[in-house]
Design a protein around this motif. Sequence first.
Motif, mmCIF file in Angstrom:
data_model
loop_
_atom_site.group_PDB
_atom_site.id
_atom_site.type_symbol
_atom_site.label_atom_id
_atom_site.label_comp_id
_atom_site.label_asym_id
_atom_site.label_seq_id
_atom_site.Cartn_x
_atom_site.Cartn_y
_atom_site.Cartn_z
ATOM 1 N N GLN A 126 51.603 53.348 70.573
ATOM 2 C CA GLN A 126 50.798 54.551 70.793
ATOM 3 C C GLN A 126 51.283 55.704 69.915
ATOM 4 O O GLN A 126 50.476 56.481 69.385
ATOM 5 C CB GLN A 126 50.835 54.956 72.266
ATOM 6 C CG GLN A 126 50.013 54.069 73.181
ATOM 7 C CD GLN A 126 50.730 52.784 73.550
ATOM 8 O OE1 GLN A 126 51.784 52.481 73.018
ATOM 9 N NE2 GLN A 126 50.172 52.018 74.479
ATOM 10 N N ALA A 127 52.611 55.814 69.747
ATOM 11 C CA ALA A 127 53.153 56.873 68.892
ATOM 12 C C ALA A 127 52.714 56.678 67.442
ATOM 13 O O ALA A 127 52.448 57.659 66.724
ATOM 14 C CB ALA A 127 54.673 56.889 68.992
ATOM 15 N N PHE A 128 52.642 55.438 67.004
ATOM 16 C CA PHE A 128 52.211 55.172 65.625
ATOM 17 C C PHE A 128 50.792 55.675 65.392
ATOM 18 O O PHE A 128 50.511 56.340 64.380
ATOM 19 C CB PHE A 128 52.303 53.670 65.341
ATOM 20 C CG PHE A 128 51.612 53.259 64.074
ATOM 21 C CD1 PHE A 128 52.182 53.525 62.846
ATOM 22 C CD2 PHE A 128 50.383 52.608 64.113
ATOM 23 C CE1 PHE A 128 51.542 53.147 61.663
ATOM 24 C CE2 PHE A 128 49.739 52.229 62.947
ATOM 25 C CZ PHE A 128 50.319 52.506 61.717
ATOM 26 N N TRP A 129 49.871 55.372 66.312
ATOM 27 C CA TRP A 129 48.479 55.779 66.094
ATOM 28 C C TRP A 129 48.307 57.286 66.240
ATOM 29 O O TRP A 129 47.448 57.882 65.567
ATOM 30 C CB TRP A 129 47.564 55.025 67.043
ATOM 31 C CG TRP A 129 47.442 53.581 66.697
ATOM 32 C CD1 TRP A 129 47.865 52.508 67.416
ATOM 33 C CD2 TRP A 129 46.876 53.033 65.499
ATOM 34 N NE1 TRP A 129 47.607 51.332 66.763
ATOM 35 C CE2 TRP A 129 46.986 51.625 65.577
ATOM 36 C CE3 TRP A 129 46.275 53.588 64.369
ATOM 37 C CZ2 TRP A 129 46.534 50.791 64.569
ATOM 38 C CZ3 TRP A 129 45.811 52.740 63.364
ATOM 39 C CH2 TRP A 129 45.946 51.372 63.472
ATOM 40 N N CYS A 130 49.095 57.930 67.073
ATOM 41 C CA CYS A 130 49.057 59.401 67.124
ATOM 42 C C CYS A 130 49.576 59.995 65.821
ATOM 43 O O CYS A 130 49.058 61.010 65.333
ATOM 44 C CB CYS A 130 49.880 59.906 68.304
ATOM 45 S SG CYS A 130 49.095 59.674 69.911
ATOM 46 N N LEU A 131 50.623 59.378 65.240
ATOM 47 C CA LEU A 131 51.130 59.842 63.945
ATOM 48 C C LEU A 131 50.066 59.678 62.866
ATOM 49 O O LEU A 131 49.906 60.561 62.000
ATOM 50 C CB LEU A 131 52.388 59.058 63.582
ATOM 51 C CG LEU A 131 53.012 59.358 62.209
ATOM 52 C CD1 LEU A 131 53.509 60.798 62.153
ATOM 53 C CD2 LEU A 131 54.134 58.393 61.896
#
Length: 420
Positions: A126-131
């Motif tokens: 999830q952090a990757f796609w927010c980044l």
Amino acid sequence: MLNNWDKWMAKKHKKIRLRCQKGIPPSLRGRAWQYLSGGKVKLQQNPGKFDELDMSPGDPKWLDVIERDLHRQFPFHEMFVSRGGHGQQDLFRVLKAYTLYRPEEGYCQAQAPIAAVLLMHMPAEQAFWCLVQICEKYLPGYYSEKLEAIQLDGEILFSLLQKVSPVAHKHLSWQKIDPLLYMTEWFMCAFTRTLPWSSVLRVWDMFFCEGVKIIFRVGLVLLKHALGSPEKLKACQGQYETIERLRSLSPKIMQEAFLVQEVIELPVTERQIEREHLIQLRRWQETRGELQCRSPPRLHGAKAILEAEPGPRPTLQPSPSIRLPPDAPLPGSKGKPKPPKEIQKKQQKQAKASGQLDKTPTPSQAKVVPAAGDAHPPQDLPPKDPVHQDPGPQDSAPQDSAHHHSHESLTSQESEDTYL
């Protein structure tokens, strides 16, 4: 609100903005950031993509730089305090995956604190796609090789400062201090290395909802209260003193309640930023030529992102129905099951055809029943004169009895045909 996100964004976006300005509850902050940024939609549109990137080896030239930066991100936070801990491992996975997802951009050191803050609130995928959403939708071009987008935004910030704080603008112009000297870390790291932690979270809540104008407002508020009065400029006689003042800001102006209120009240809109962007882009093209990095257009906040990339709508599936056989009893019913009307009508027609149903004769259509051995068929008789042929009680009694017997036989016959 999160369970009906599309409806809230379409019809009650103002309430969402007010909720973000008041501060998202810590227990919901991670999920809310995913919905606001569109990272949730990206994850649904690309199932298994992060795992695929995570399993890939990656470019060695970026892997070495990423590994050297891991221990510098929030070294006193429990997630990143130990070398090789789960926090540093997830940070490495996210940053490496982005270099594979956007090989033309690669890795920028300012992405590391952004990814670290995201990992404090959500898992690695999830952090990757927010980044990805931050780099592509909120701050496009910030992390490209030439840093052209951040240079343009520096000129935009300096132009807006003239309207917000003419004193600070005049001082920086007189000192000939380029905006890149003080705003690069502010904007590229989204103030993660500048503000106290509580202020960072409040700024990010508004940033994910309203877009880059929050970053501009925070920068303008800091410049205004650091250099916006003659008394404060007495200690800033040269470039070095001025830059040091901006690098070591007063804790009062960075305090959560004061900063957030100033940011909310500052009248800087998306339209002003876009108008100033066109002006600075024209000047750039006149002096330096065309931009080498063609970044996608910037989207101002969650509503613009949702309109540009609407989430997948679930397909309507027919609800399963329970089909019972015709003679099965309904659930919860008592007694014998009643046959359907179609079966009753069919049975009545069969009974009529077999001669089991007898019609009661009317006075006007009375028929003479022939005696045994009479070969003539029954004939209709004219109606009797009630004056001359008044039936007595002895005559009516047998008819009533016969009629009663015929009615009972009909009822019993219907009952037998129906339930046998």
